[in-house]
Design an enzyme around this catalytic site. Structure first.
Site, PDB file in Angstrom:
ATOM      1  N   GLU A 306      39.078  40.262  37.658  1.00 17.19           N
ATOM      2  CA  GLU A 306      39.591  41.456  38.333  1.00 17.19           C
ATOM      3  C   GLU A 306      40.323  42.375  37.356  1.00 17.19           C
ATOM      4  O   GLU A 306      41.416  42.865  37.634  1.00 17.19           O
ATOM      5  CB  GLU A 306      40.519  41.051  39.493  1.00 17.19           C
ATOM      6  N   ASP A 380      37.476  33.279  48.143  1.00 20.32           N
ATOM      7  CA  ASP A 380      38.855  33.748  47.987  1.00 20.32           C
ATOM      8  C   ASP A 380      39.705  33.448  49.214  1.00 20.32           C
ATOM      9  O   ASP A 380      39.976  34.358  49.998  1.00 20.32           O
ATOM     10  CB  ASP A 380      38.844  35.267  47.730  1.00 20.32           C
ATOM     11  N   GLU A 408      47.120  36.036  53.229  1.00 26.73           N
ATOM     12  CA  GLU A 408      46.423  37.294  52.924  1.00 26.73           C
ATOM     13  C   GLU A 408      45.248  37.534  53.868  1.00 26.73           C
ATOM     14  O   GLU A 408      45.017  38.660  54.305  1.00 26.73           O
ATOM     15  CB  GLU A 408      45.936  37.241  51.478  1.00 26.73           C
TER      16      GLU A 408
HETATM   17  C1  GCV Z   1      46.654  38.250  42.343  1.00 26.25           C
HETATM   18  C2  GCV Z   1      42.527  38.047  45.588  1.00 26.25           C
HETATM   19  C3  GCV Z   1      43.704  38.895  45.978  1.00 26.25           C
HETATM   20  C4  GCV Z   1      44.385  39.493  44.773  1.00 26.25           C
HETATM   21  C5  GCV Z   1      44.772  38.337  43.821  1.00 26.25           C
HETATM   22  C6  GCV Z   1      43.500  37.584  43.448  1.00 26.25           C
HETATM   23  C7  GCV Z   1      43.768  36.391  42.562  1.00 26.25           C
HETATM   24  O1  GCV Z   1      41.501  38.850  45.094  1.00 26.25           O
HETATM   25  O2  GCV Z   1      43.286  39.895  46.856  1.00 26.25           O
HETATM   26  O3  GCV Z   1      45.528  40.195  45.193  1.00 26.25           O
HETATM   27  O4  GCV Z   1      45.413  38.824  42.676  1.00 26.25           O
HETATM   28  O5  GCV Z   1      42.888  37.107  44.627  1.00 26.25           O
HETATM   29  O6  GCV Z   1      43.809  35.299  43.086  1.00 26.25           O
HETATM   30  O7  GCV Z   1      43.938  36.555  41.366  1.00 26.25           O
END
Ligand code: GCV
Length: 716
Positions: A306, A380, A408
């Site tokens: 990411e 995720d 989340e």
């Molecule tokens: C910290 C998901 C979440 C992100 C998070 C990522 C990760 O994509 O939406 O906010 O980033 O996981 O675990 O690194």
């Protein structure tokens, strides 16, 4: 007359104030007095505490026992130097207590952090001994003993032997230095970086107490989307102040390492892990950290994921990156937790396959003090995912579990979702790599592959909200995480029951129905959000409400349409041999099961297969009808949860009762929203009627599509 009136007014005022504020701050460490008549063994077995606080951690154990026993017993338990009568509580290690050294307790069985709680005789007095090899073990044992009282367990003839099945049990705080918590739904970060190091908020001590009470022994203070500033001297001084508080409770501090820090802080032209100047920079930085924090735990790293920098930016591997850091941490006893949550910048064939593809070729190439941290599922933290195919596929590399405690994808703080069953389901999953019984739990605790290093991480749900977790029931998820990290084979129902009794009440009329509510709550979320193996239907960015129609984002695998793939014929992601082939990443036995539509468990059906709408399910109904009924059932369960909770009025304090009731009302409204939006959208594709008697969505599809939430909390 005037005085009498004043007294009446004062009395009325005093009556209106509850005996103690019940805002949730005390968590499960609520030591309210037990009813002596209903629990007579407390007075009989706990009469005096034999002091033994020679070190800061033993002093903390003594403080906690005093606080707990005084509170639960409703009177001060005297502190004495040696047992003077029956009913003494003696705690310590063989070094701190001659009485314990003189007993045969088989402490060899409990390792460095475990403990023994035993009813025995000391100086001829009936005594309860809480003993361990280390001070932290004594503290864990003290909390366990208090838990027995809090849950009204028998206190006589005790013989409890407990040792943690994993070594590293850490919370991952996705907390930014500006106080914002990524995916945080409990307010700002509890770390007040601005006022540190001189102001040590008493919350830090209570945080450490709560962690220690469930055996959590590490805290990663900073977000995995890391900021190199946390490695500068000013911030190391602040982290050191936090470490000073936590050390007493056996909690070590860790930081996230931004891979490009040598460039951002050191002015180097590269962060290539094989570059000598880069290695020298990290060595100096790590040596510096240990000058501030002598027991620093190590680094957690998110790299090449990411948009985060990482070794692949220099055509190096994850192992090259992890080992560079491991080498400089090793002399200090530090470790690296290297995350496997990666997905490349190229549009993938199937995002679920990427971590396996990148990491399996590196098995055996990581240094001894590296753990690879793997999310429970390959996408995720969805309401339901099959276990991550990396579990069982890297026998030569210690894999640690990463769970997300913050919700989340499960309704933020307002939805009551007890995650114990999710943790348990993931840990109990059978990888079949070494035959039946090769569970994920046995991989995580090192039994299956003989890992020397073992661990479990939980993405924290803690913030500055008075109740810590944003809601009363989300505290249970922090609690359950700790208990599962200690024992990956634990039972989610027993944990929930302990938590309810400690946090609310031992009244069976309360415990039984509310326990049932907790145990059904996760499945309800699955049903009203992503039933039958659907996943990632959440709306863009904030992941709050439904967005199954979203298909216009720049990366294919950011779109819900990529995951559900519904069309006129059917719905689901084909991951068998005729699809992405992701099932081949599992052991041959597990792959055979997941590849075959008929053998795939129905609760994961659409994760692994694209299935015709008219496919017959085991119920005899079509897939379409079944899908609609699952969505509808999820809402019904939440409605029932509201009814169950309403019946508890008067059995719990008014303050927490009202908050839970209000949040359940929000949850019911939002469960309906999820159901209606998803049914409206999928019906526009399936073009099938709703099953008889099922209510149509309240609004047209366009209404749900028009809803926007630009200020939903926690958005990265
Ligand atoms: C910290 C998901 C979440 C992100 C998070 C990522 C990760 O994509 O939406 O906010 O980033 O996981 O675990 O690194």
């Amino acid at each position: 007359m005037k005085h009498r009136l004043l007294l009446v007014c004062l009395a009325a005022f005093a009556l209106s104030i509850p005996a103690a504020a019940e805002d949730g701050y005390d968590l499960w460490l609520r030591y309210r007095a037990a009813d002596a008549a209903a629990y007579p063994e407390l007075a009989a077995t706990v009469r005096e505490l034999v002091g033994g606080g020679g070190t800061p951690t033993l002093a903390a154990a003594e403080r906690e026992l005093s606080r707990g026993l005084n509170g639960l017993g409703g009177a001060d338990v005297p502190l004495v130097a040696a047992p003077t009568r029956d009913g003494a509580i003696v705690f310590g290690t063989p070094r701190s207590s001659a009485a314990i050294a003189a007993l045969t307790l088989d402490l060899g069985r409990v390792g460095p952090e475990g403990y023994v709680i035993r009813s025995t005789a000391v100086n001829g007095r009936a005594t309860t001994v809480i003993a361990a090899n280390s001070d932290a073990g004594v503290l864990y044992g003290a909390f366990h003993f208090l838990r027995l009282i809090q849950t009204r367990a028998p206190l006589r003839a005790l013989d409890i032997v407990s040792r943690p099945r994993t070594k590293i049990r850490v919370l991952n705080h996705w907390d930014n230095l500006d106080g914002h918590v990524e995916r945080g739904y409990a307010g700002q970060s509890i770390w007040d970086w601005h006022k540190l190091p001189l102001w040590l908020d008493p919350r830090y001590t209570d945080y450490a107490r709560a962690c220690a009470s469930v055996g959590i022994n590490g805290s990663v203070l900073t977000n995995v989307n890391a900021n190199a500033t946390s490695l500068t001297p000013a911030y190391l001084e602040k982290a050191a102040a936090l470490a000073g508080v936590m050390r007493t409770y056996g909690v070590r501090v860790y930081l996230t390492a931004r891979f490009s820090a040598p460039m951002e802080l050191g002015g180097l032209k590269t962060a290539d892990p094989l570059d000598p100047a880069v290695r020298t920079w990290w060595k100096a930085k790590v040596d510096e950290i240990y000058r501030y924090i002598p027991d620093f735990g190590g680094f957690l790293v998110k790299a090449n994921s990411e948009g985060q920098p990482g070794p692949q930016d220099y055509k190096r591997t994850h192992a090259d990156g992890a080992n560079m850091l491991a080498e400089v941490l090793a002399p200090h006893g530090g470790i690296v937790m290297w995350r496997a949550f990666v997905y490349s910048n190229e549009t993938p064939t199937d995002r679920a396959k990427q971590a396996y593809d990148e990491f399996v070729p590196l098995d055996g190439k990581f240094a001894d003090n590296v753990l690879v941290q793997v999310k429970n599922g390959a996408i995720d933290f969805q309401p339901r995912e099959p276990f991550h195919p990396l579990f069982g596929a890297m026998p030569k590399t210690p894999l640690m579990m990463e769970f997300q405690i913050t919700k989340e994808y499960l309704g933020f703080a307002t939805h009551l979702t007890y995650l114990g069953p999710l943790f348990e389901e993931a840990l109990e999953s059978d990888t079949l790599v070494k035959g039946k019984g090769s569970t994920v739990a046995k991989i995580v605790d090192g039994e299956l592959h003989g890992y020397k290093l073992t661990g479990m991480a939980g993405v924290a749900n803690i913030g500055a909200d008075r109740n810590w977790s944003g809601s009363q029931f989300d505290q249970a998820n922090w609690y359950a995480f700790g208990r599962f990290a200690w024992d990956p084979g634990a039972d989610s129902r027993a944990i929930a029951q302990d938590w309810l009794r400690m946090t609310f009440s031992n009244d069976a009329r309360f415990v039984q129905p509310v326990l049932a509510m907790m145990m059904g709550s996760r499945e309800a979320v699955v049903d009203y959000m992503t039933p039958l193996g659907l996943h990632h239907l959440m709306d863009t960015g904030h992941h709050y409400g439904p967005g199954p129609w979203v298909g216009n984002l720049s990366r294919a695998d950011w779109n819900p349409t990529y995951y559900h793939r519904s069309d006129a014929n059917g719905i689901g992601f084909e991951r068998g041999p005729k699809g992405s082939g992701a099932t081949s990443q599992y052991s041959p036995q597990a792959a055979a099961r997941f590849s075959d539509l008929k053998k795939t468990p129905e609760n994961l059906l659409l994760w692994f297969h694209h299935v015709p709408w008219d496919h017959r399910m085991s119920s005899g109904r079509t897939l379409w009808d079944e899908l609609v009924l699952h969505y509808t059932h999820g809402v019904e369960v939440v409605s029932q949860m509201r009814v169950s909770w309403a019946a508890q009025q008067g059995r719990v304090d008014a303050e927490r009762f009202a908050q839970v009731a209000a949040f359940l009302a929000i949850q019911e409204q939002e469960a309906r929203w999820w159901r209606d939006a998803c049914i409206a959208y999928f019906q526009s594709i399936s073009r099938r009627p709703l099953p008889a008697g099922v209510a149509a969505p309240a609004q047209p599809l366009e209404y749900y599509q028009s809803l926007k939430f630009p200020y939903a909390p926690g958005h990265g």
